[in-house]
Design an enzyme around this catalytic site. Structure first.
Site, PDB file in Angstrom:
ATOM      1  N   ALA A   1       3.306  -0.954   4.633  1.00 59.47           N
ATOM      2  CA  ALA A   1       2.771  -0.986   6.009  1.00 59.47           C
ATOM      3  C   ALA A   1       2.337  -2.388   6.433  1.00 59.47           C
ATOM      4  O   ALA A   1       2.371  -2.712   7.629  1.00 59.47           O
ATOM      5  CB  ALA A   1       1.605  -0.011   6.130  1.00 59.47           C
TER       6      ALA A   1
ATOM      7  N   ARG B   1      13.200   3.913  12.381  1.00 60.85           N
ATOM      8  CA  ARG B   1      12.091   4.870  12.388  1.00 60.85           C
ATOM      9  C   ARG B   1      11.185   4.629  13.605  1.00 60.85           C
ATOM     10  O   ARG B   1      11.656   4.135  14.622  1.00 60.85           O
ATOM     11  CB  ARG B   1      11.347   4.778  11.046  1.00 60.85           C
TER      12      ARG B   1
ATOM     13  N   HIS C   1      12.845  -2.650   1.585  1.00 62.23           N
ATOM     14  CA  HIS C   1      12.245  -1.381   2.021  1.00 62.23           C
ATOM     15  C   HIS C   1      13.116  -0.252   1.521  1.00 62.23           C
ATOM     16  O   HIS C   1      14.355  -0.342   1.602  1.00 62.23           O
ATOM     17  CB  HIS C   1      12.143  -1.309   3.549  1.00 62.23           C
TER      18      HIS C   1
ATOM     19  N   TYR D   1      11.282   8.636   1.096  1.00 55.13           N
ATOM     20  CA  TYR D   1      11.206   7.562   0.095  1.00 55.13           C
ATOM     21  C   TYR D   1      11.859   7.902  -1.245  1.00 55.13           C
ATOM     22  O   TYR D   1      11.921   7.040  -2.123  1.00 55.13           O
ATOM     23  CB  TYR D   1       9.743   7.161  -0.120  1.00 55.13           C
TER      24      TYR D   1
ATOM     25  N   GLU E   1      13.108  -9.460   1.102  1.00 59.92           N
ATOM     26  CA  GLU E   1      12.338  -8.329   1.646  1.00 59.92           C
ATOM     27  C   GLU E   1      13.054  -7.022   1.309  1.00 59.92           C
ATOM     28  O   GLU E   1      14.258  -6.911   1.522  1.00 59.92           O
ATOM     29  CB  GLU E   1      12.241  -8.489   3.174  1.00 59.92           C
TER      30      GLU E   1
ATOM     31  N   PRO F   1       0.784  -1.225   0.000  1.00 59.33           N
ATOM     32  CA  PRO F   1       0.000   0.000   0.000  1.00 59.33           C
ATOM     33  C   PRO F   1       0.824   1.288   0.000  1.00 59.33           C
ATOM     34  O   PRO F   1       1.874   1.355   0.641  1.00 59.33           O
ATOM     35  CB  PRO F   1      -0.821  -0.094   1.295  1.00 59.33           C
ATOM     36  N   ASN F   2       0.305   2.242  -0.740  1.00 62.17           N
ATOM     37  CA  ASN F   2       0.848   3.605  -0.853  1.00 62.17           C
ATOM     38  C   ASN F   2       2.119   3.701  -1.696  1.00 62.17           C
ATOM     39  O   ASN F   2       2.599   4.798  -1.949  1.00 62.17           O
ATOM     40  CB  ASN F   2       1.085   4.236   0.542  1.00 62.17           C
TER      41      ASN F   2
ATOM     42  N   ASN G   1       8.133  -5.666  -1.163  1.00 61.82           N
ATOM     43  CA  ASN G   1       8.074  -4.518  -0.264  1.00 61.82           C
ATOM     44  C   ASN G   1       6.612  -4.447   0.157  1.00 61.82           C
ATOM     45  O   ASN G   1       5.773  -3.897  -0.568  1.00 61.82           O
ATOM     46  CB  ASN G   1       8.520  -3.235  -0.962  1.00 61.82           C
TER      47      ASN G   1
ATOM     48  N   ARG H   1       4.970  10.974  -2.439  1.00 64.85           N
ATOM     49  CA  ARG H   1       4.774  10.592  -1.033  1.00 64.85           C
ATOM     50  C   ARG H   1       6.078  10.770  -0.242  1.00 64.85           C
ATOM     51  O   ARG H   1       7.055  10.076  -0.499  1.00 64.85           O
ATOM     52  CB  ARG H   1       4.365   9.118  -1.002  1.00 64.85           C
TER      53      ARG H   1
HETATM   54  C1  DQA Z   1       8.375   0.972   3.566  1.00 63.13           C
HETATM   55  C2  DQA Z   1       8.519   1.117   5.090  1.00 63.13           C
HETATM   56  C3  DQA Z   1       7.190   0.874   5.774  1.00 63.13           C
HETATM   57  O1  DQA Z   1       7.330   1.034   7.190  1.00 63.13           O
HETATM   58  C4  DQA Z   1       6.147   1.856   5.294  1.00 63.13           C
HETATM   59  O2  DQA Z   1       4.888   1.572   5.864  1.00 63.13           O
HETATM   60  C5  DQA Z   1       6.055   1.932   3.808  1.00 63.13           C
HETATM   61  C6  DQA Z   1       7.276   1.860   3.018  1.00 63.13           C
HETATM   62  C7  DQA Z   1       9.666   1.330   2.823  1.00 63.13           C
HETATM   63  O3  DQA Z   1       9.795   0.969   1.661  1.00 63.13           O
HETATM   64  O4  DQA Z   1      10.545   2.000   3.396  1.00 63.13           O
HETATM   65  O5  DQA Z   1       4.982   2.152   3.257  1.00 63.13           O
HETATM   66  O6  DQA Z   1       8.078  -0.388   3.271  1.00 63.13           O
END
Ligand code: DQA
Length: 144
Positions: free
Chosen positions: A78, A108, A101, A23, A99, A10-11, A75, A18
């Site tokens: 959240a 964080r 990120h 990011y 994995e 998501p997002n 990735n 964003r």
């Molecule tokens: C994320 C880190 C997550 O904590 C966050 O909710 C994201 C992006 C990252 O790519 O740094 O949406 O996965």
């Protein structure tokens, strides 16, 4: 040709606009292109997807299982910190899971410190921005 699935949670469709200080300025389309370029160098076929829905991500992971994908990069955004469903789906897979990120969630807010993905992943890359995806593809190359 080896098939690799790259999933985004998501997002991540909002990358570029964003929180760019966290990011980066690259859009998900830019990252997808980087991944395709790296994959063609390595002779991999990449299926690159994004969803804001947990169940959709679970279904794609099941598809990776049923269609014998040889690696999966995720990735989960959240859902990393909340999803037992994604954790369980990943356990189906016999292939390596990496994995990724963009940021480093462990440095964080505390609610980002735990990952449901970590225990089922062969390896993780955090805090490398978009390059984390390329590092993940290269890692799969080493593992496969
Ligand atoms: C994320 C880190 C997550 O904590 C966050 O909710 C994201 C992006 C990252 O790519 O740094 O949406 O996965």
């Amino acid at each position: 040709m080896k098939k690799i699935m790259i999933l985004n949670g998501p997002n991540l469709n909002m990358l570029g606009t964003r929180e760019p200080d966290i990011y980066g300025h690259q859009t998900l389309k830019d990252i997808e292109k980087m991944c395709h370029d790296k994959a063609s160098e390595l002779d991999y076929e990449i299926i690159f997807r994004q969803s804001n829905y947990e169940g959709q991500l679970v279904e794609w992971i099941q598809e990776a299982f049923k269609e014998n994908y040889e690696g999966l990069v995720i990735n989960a955004a959240a859902y990393t910190h909340t999803s037992v469903a994604i954790h369980d789906a990943l356990k189906l897979l016999g292939c390596p899971v990496i994995e990724v990120h963009l940021s480093d969630p462990k440095t964080r807010e505390e609610f980002r410190h735990f990952s449901y993905i970590e225990s089922v992943a062969a390896h993780g890359f955090s805090g490398h921005g978009a390059d984390g995806y390329i590092l993940a593809i290269k890692k799969l190359k080493d593992l496969l």
